[in-house]
Design a protein around this motif. Structure first.
Motif, short mmCIF file in Angstrom:
data_model
loop_
_atom_site.label_atom_id
_atom_site.label_comp_id
_atom_site.label_asym_id
_atom_site.label_seq_id
_atom_site.Cartn_x
_atom_site.Cartn_y
_atom_site.Cartn_z
N ILE A 1 65.30 -35.44 -7.12
CA ILE A 1 64.67 -34.26 -7.75
C ILE A 1 65.43 -32.98 -7.38
O ILE A 1 65.53 -32.06 -8.20
N ASP B 1 67.27 -30.59 -10.29
CA ASP B 1 66.99 -29.16 -10.41
C ASP B 1 68.25 -28.31 -10.25
O ASP B 1 68.44 -27.32 -10.97
N ARG C 1 60.22 -26.92 -16.75
CA ARG C 1 60.00 -27.49 -15.40
C ARG C 1 58.54 -27.30 -15.01
O ARG C 1 57.98 -26.20 -15.15
N ASP C 2 57.92 -28.37 -14.56
CA ASP C 2 56.53 -28.30 -14.10
C ASP C 2 56.47 -27.55 -12.78
O ASP C 2 56.98 -28.02 -11.75
N ASN D 1 55.00 -29.07 -9.45
CA ASN D 1 55.78 -30.07 -8.71
C ASN D 1 57.06 -29.45 -8.18
O ASN D 1 57.74 -28.71 -8.89
N ASN D 2 57.42 -29.74 -6.93
CA ASN D 2 58.69 -29.31 -6.37
C ASN D 2 58.99 -30.16 -5.15
O ASN D 2 58.25 -31.09 -4.83
N GLU E 1 56.36 -32.93 -3.39
CA GLU E 1 56.68 -34.34 -3.56
C GLU E 1 57.30 -34.97 -2.32
O GLU E 1 56.91 -36.07 -1.91
N PRO F 1 54.28 -36.59 -8.68
CA PRO F 1 54.27 -35.64 -9.79
C PRO F 1 53.20 -36.00 -10.82
O PRO F 1 52.99 -37.18 -11.12
N TRP G 1 63.98 -38.15 -17.19
CA TRP G 1 63.51 -39.12 -16.20
C TRP G 1 63.32 -40.49 -16.82
O TRP G 1 63.40 -41.51 -16.14
N SER H 1 56.63 -35.97 -16.79
CA SER H 1 56.49 -35.59 -15.38
C SER H 1 57.75 -34.85 -14.94
O SER H 1 58.85 -35.19 -15.35
N ARG H 2 57.56 -33.86 -14.14
CA ARG H 2 58.60 -33.02 -13.56
C ARG H 2 59.25 -32.08 -14.58
O ARG H 2 59.22 -30.87 -14.41
N SER H 3 59.89 -32.65 -15.61
CA SER H 3 60.61 -31.77 -16.55
C SER H 3 60.86 -32.47 -17.86
O SER H 3 60.81 -33.71 -17.95
#
Length: 495
Positions: A346, A350, A426-427, A430-431, A435, A442, A465, A485-487
């Motif tokens: 992750i 990013d 980007r959610d 969540n980071n 996580e 996430p 993902w 999820s996530r992005s």
């Protein structure tokens, strides 16, 4: 008789007139039009340059847009046999190319590649041939190399802390060891010191000046760590840049400074990035819980995007790249312990996406190629990024970065173009903290409405993902994002 003479005269006049009219008639072209003999060189034979159409981006001399996708593979930490060193690099290049990558950074001053290793001005031909083999591997896999000339920081003869056996010192440069210089300021400020630097650089420049596989040359890694005063370093750069460029007119030339984690670092970045001969404004920044700036202790996407936005605020009129980034233990005391937990990458995801979608000429370029990317086998993220931007040409689209906070804690990083927009969402819930530290999985963002500008023809989604493209439906200038999820990436085609 008179009548016959008059008749002959009239006939002559008519014949002359007829010929005159014929001579004025348009010529009938029976030959084929000239053939355009201009040959556009293939990418492999083209050099990287700054785009004349949009100086925020790079392109090849054949006109193709070039986005450098890759990571730092700067050195081999342990001394080893040449065969092993080259095997490691072939692995790195092979993995990069396998997933659509085209770029790597290598330090020519690392022990495995240092030609000047015993005495000033004496160059090791065996090591030079080793670098030739490295360049040949890069050509094999079409990985364009950014070659960094120097990185050392001291002339003490003693190793610097936390170097993993990597030499941050050149003891044989020091007077006390039979060299020519009292200390680092003497080396940087003196004419003799600059000549020593340029002579060593010229060895490489003369060797590879006509190699398109060379992306460019970097003068010195994080030069402020030499602890030479800023004005002296600036003066050094202003002399060395033209000297290097003269010997490698087809290549980019650039410089790097240390992690932009303090307000002081920001000020020196503003000074050095603005030097006209500095082709690319490079920035280094890490996730570092010991950093002064709060942004460097926050989510990876935010610290990466902020670094690009900081340099964009300098109005530099040149490409900007997050050229070194990753996560460290406090105050760069070692590679981050988060790496053991980040098996899904992750942090890597990013640091790749956030800079490019903030206006960088490239995705972020990770450090810790060995302790993180290769150890966790995260190379495939390069492929996910390549897929996400496929079909979007930031030069042709005259891309403009734009950020906004969306509904449901979503962060929206957009590249707005003339016919297409490319958007990375980007959610924000969540980071790495939630996580990797807190162990919170996430969430799945469901049936999220996403507003569109009027005049959208098509909308598609890419889930990096799941490695999956899907088509969206447009209704009342809006669409529904697929569950993610996530992005997720949104590609919009406009009228």
């Amino acid at each position: 008789m008179k009548n016959r003479s008059r008749k002959r005269m009239i006939t002559s006049v008519l014949l002359f007139f007829s010929m005159s009219v014929m001579s004025c008639a348009p010529e009938v072209v029976t030959t084929k039009p000239p053939v355009d003999t201009t040959v556009v060189k293939p990418a492999a034979e083209s050099y990287v340059r700054i785009s004349p159409q949009n100086k925020a981006y790079l392109q090849l001399t054949n006109g193709d847009t070039f986005i450098p996708i890759g990571i730092n593979t700067s050195f081999i930490r342990q001394e080893d046999k040449e065969e092993v060193i080259l095997q490691r690099y072939e692995h790195y290049f092979q993995e990069t190319a396998k997933y659509g990558g085209n770029f790597a950074r290598v330090w020519l001053s690392a022990p495995a590649f240092e030609i000047e290793n015993k005495k000033i001005g004496v160059y090791d031909s065996v090591i030079a041939q080793r670098v030739d083999k490295l360049v040949a591997l890069a050509e094999k896999y079409q990985i364009r190399l950014k070659l960094c000339f120097e990185h050392f920081r001291d002339l003490t003869g003693y190793p610097a802390p936390f170097v993993y056996s990597l030499a941050f010192d050149k003891p044989f440069y020091a007077v006390k060891n039979g060299g020519k210089f009292k200390d680092m300021p003497d080396y940087i400020n003196s004419k003799e010191g600059r000549a020593v630097y340029l002579n060593r650089a010229a060895f490489w420049l003369n060797r590879y000046a006509n190699k398109p596989i060379i992306f460019g040359w970097e003068l010195w890694n994080e030069m402020e760590h030499t602890r030479v005063p800023t004005p002296a370093v600036e003066a050094w750069m202003k002399e060395i840049f033209p000297g290097v460029k003269k010997l490698a007119p087809n290549h980019l030339v650039m410089q790097s400074m240390g992690s932009m984690s303090t307000s002081w670092a920001r000020s020196i970045y503003k000074t050095f990035s603005a030097i006209p001969d500095n082709s690319i404004a490079q920035v280094h920044r890490y996730l570092d819980m010991g950093a002064e700036l709060a942004v460097c202790r926050g989510p990876m996407d935010e610290l990466a995007a902020d670094a690009i936005n900081d340099l964009r605020s300098f109005n530099l009129d040149k490409p900007i790249v997050l050229a070194e980034t990753s996560a460290v233990e406090p105050n760069h005391s070692g590679p981050s312990k988060l790496f053991d937990k980040d098996v899904n990458g992750i942090l890597f995801h990013d640091l790749l996406f956030a800079p490019f979608f903030s206006g960088s000429a490239a995705p972020g370029q990770s450090w810790y190629w060995d302790f993180y990317v290769d150890k966790n086998n995260l190379w495939y993220h390069l492929g996910r990024f390549s897929q996400a931007i496929k079909g979007f040409d930031p030069i042709k689209e005259n891309a403009r970065p734009y950020f906004s906070n969306g509904e449901n804690q979503l962060k929206i990083y957009s590249l707005l173009g003339t016919t297409k927009d490319l958007i990375w969402i980007r959610d924000g819930e969540n980071n790495w903290q939630t996580e990797l530290v807190n162990g919170k999985a996430p969430r799945v963002v469901k049936t999220q409405k996403f507003k569109l500008e009027p005049g959208v023809l098509r909308v598609e989604f890419y889930d990096p993902w799941k490695q999956q493209w899907t088509k969206g439906e447009i209704k009342n200038n809006a669409t529904i994002l697929p569950d993610f999820s996530r992005s997720i990436v949104v590609r919009v085609e406009k009228m």
